[in-house]
Design a protein around this motif. Structure first.
Motif: not given
Length: 546
Positions: A66-69, A421-426, A436-440, A450-451
């Motif tokens: 598993e290289l990454n998430n 990591e942030a995309i998975n959280k949001v 209720g997450g937001i990411y910039m 897609c997520s």
């Protein structure tokens, strides 16, 4: 180092880095993409080591790492670069990860001579201990067999807590390797010349070349003053200024291996453009490098450049005053050359009923003044803001566009190591948070996901609200068959509120590093280089001038 959630891969890396004291050159890839690992394996190595998550089929025929998430791959997918690596001298692979029988089976089919794997899931403390004990024995001139055997015996101290632990590491070896023992002294055989003498000769050569050009320049000036024909070299120089290079092959590049790294926004350029450059300039060997402990980003890249760990860096933000001050203290200057255009996208959970946001509202969210989505016209739901690491290009641009001078992020902001990591959280993919997450972050990392859902933004509440994607938002149920596409136009004309440039950062020290950085920037600024940047899905900087 592959995906490492729940395990301590940093300790493995520290063991490997210690080998540099014994004459080893260590190339580290931290959670690389498949393409980055694929390209890296075409270089020359003697030992390949993987640490992270891995597993095998029950029959032990196939294994994967598993290289990454997001990416899990088999050895078969890397068969061509592994064959090339073996041809270039790769003799040993170590998978200090769980259940590696399938990995060893696939590698022996590629004719790799030796491979060390763990036969079953391995506790974190055991994996680190084995690696430490093995290299302690192997670098003490013990044979490969003896080193593995002694390392396993030393794991006996953990046997009470982890029964049967000494049987986890196994050595797989081809018969042909029995007649040519793999030893540490054999790896460290040095060429017959003295590197220090060669270095001195290179320095002397550089001084002589510099002296020659000083004489040539003076001679050219004298000829011009006397009204005579200028030297051909001066004419060539003027032609280059008047007619800048349009093809990659029009650019002169130095020979050697040059390390570089930095912003995650550059990932697509590294994946396509850099590969094309290396195909046309095999002598201009580029090796992507990440900081040992710092997360990848513009700040980490510039820090490595300042510390002499890389030759040039890739940044999604300008140079900071304090970074230039450090450079001045160390006897050189930093120079930034813009080669592409980017921007910051805002994403939320696809089901969150938020249509758009203003910069003032984003400022309130990221300073902690706005903590509930009701405050911006959304549902009664806590706001959880995420950001790139401090010092990363995205974080610096966020502060520039949203915060006042001297103002800092609110205590509610969560700084993540990687965009994944942030995309998975949001996107709440792991059901670890709320919706209720937001990411910039960079538009290149977010618009096609897609997520998460990109949100149009405006400079003021009067608008206009500008989306970073073309046309209508693609519904989540239609993704990945359809994906949102980047709206190039709104970034080229700066209609989008948070637009930025991508820079090559160069160390002006009159050395090979400066030559490498300038050559790399010049390659990207040729017409061919700008087209390649566009093919990679990045907006070329020359589009701003048309």
């Amino acid at each position: 180092m592959g995906r490492s959630d729940g395990i301590n891969t940093e300790s493995d890396l520290e063991v490997i880095q210690e080998l540099e004291k014994k004459g080893v050159e260590v190339i580290s890839l931290i959670q690389p993409s498949f393409q980055e690992l694929y390209q890296a394996l075409f270089e020359s190595y003697q030992i390949f080591l993987f640490t992270g998550h891995s597993s095998s089929q029950e029959d032990g025929k196939i294994g994967w790492i598993e290289l990454n998430n997001q990416e899990s791959i088999t050895i078969k997918q890397l068969s061509e670069p592994f064959k090339k690596a073996i041809d270039n001298g790769l003799e040993l692979a170590i998978f200090n990860s769980c259940d590696g029988i399938g990995l060893a089976n696939q590698l022996t089919q590629l004719n790799l001579l030796q491979c060390i794997v763990m036969r079953e899931p391995v506790p974190d403390v055991v994996a680190v201990a084995f690696l430490k004990y093995f290299f302690k024995e192997f670098t003490a001139n013990k044979s490969l067999f003896t080193s593995v055997h002694e390392a396993r015996n030393r794991l006996g101290a953990l046997n009470e807590k982890y029964p049967g632990v000494i049987w986890l590491p196994i050595l797989c070896i081809r018969e042909s390797a029995l007649y040519k023992p793999f030893t540490w002294p054999g790896l460290l055989k040095q060429p017959s010349f003295n590197p220090n003498i060669i270095l001195k000769l290179i320095r002397l050569g550089c001084i002589l070349i510099l002296f020659f050009f000083l004489i040539l320049s003076s001679f050219t000036i004298i000829h011009i003053i006397r009204g005579k024909e200028p030297l051909a070299g001066l004419i060539t120089l003027i032609e280059k200024i008047v007619n800048p290079p349009t093809k990659l092959t029009d650019v002169n590049t130095p020979s050697g291996t040059f390390r570089y790294g930095g912003s995650t926004t550059w990932a697509k350029i590294r994946g396509l453009v850099d590969d094309k450059i290396e195909q046309k300039f095999p002598q201009f060997n580029l090796v992507y490098t990440e900081h040992i402990r710092r997360p990848p980003g513009s700040g980490s890249g510039i820090r490595m450049l300042l510390d002499g760990q890389i030759s040039f860096s890739q940044s999604s933000r300008p140079i900071k005053d304090e970074e230039q001050q450090i450079a001045n203290q160390r006897g050189f200057k930093l120079k930034e050359i813009p080669v592409a255009i980017g921007g910051m996208a805002v994403v939320v959970h696809p089901k969150l009923d938020i249509k758009d946001l203003t910069l003032e509202q984003l400022k309130g969210i990221y300073t902690g003044k706005l903590t509930n989505w009701q405050q911006v016209g959304g549902p009664n739901l806590k706001i959880t803001p995420y950001s790139a690491p401090r010092g990363a290009g995205g974080t610096v641009i966020l502060k520039k566009h949203l915060l006042e001078t001297g103002q800092d992020f609110g205590p509610n902001v969560i700084f993540t190591r990687t965009p994944t990591e942030a995309i998975n959280k949001v996107g709440n993919l792991n059901n670890e948070g709320d919706d209720g997450g937001i990411y910039m972050a960079s538009v290149y990392n977010l618009v096609g996901q897609c997520s998460v859902k990109p949100v149009p933004i405006a400079r003021t509440e009067d608008g206009p609200f500008v989306a970073p994607y073309e046309g209508e938002l693609v519904p989540i149920q239609d993704c990945p068959d359809q994906r949102n596409k980047l709206n190039y136009k709104v970034f080229q004309n700066s209609e989008y509120p948070i637009t930025r440039r991508l820079f090559v950062i160069i160390k002006e020290d009159a050395g090979l590093d400066q030559q490498a950085g300038e050559a790399y920037a010049n390659l990207l600024l040729t017409d061919e280089g700008q087209k390649l940047i566009a093919e990679a899905g990045i907006i070329p900087v020359k589009g701003l001038q048309k």
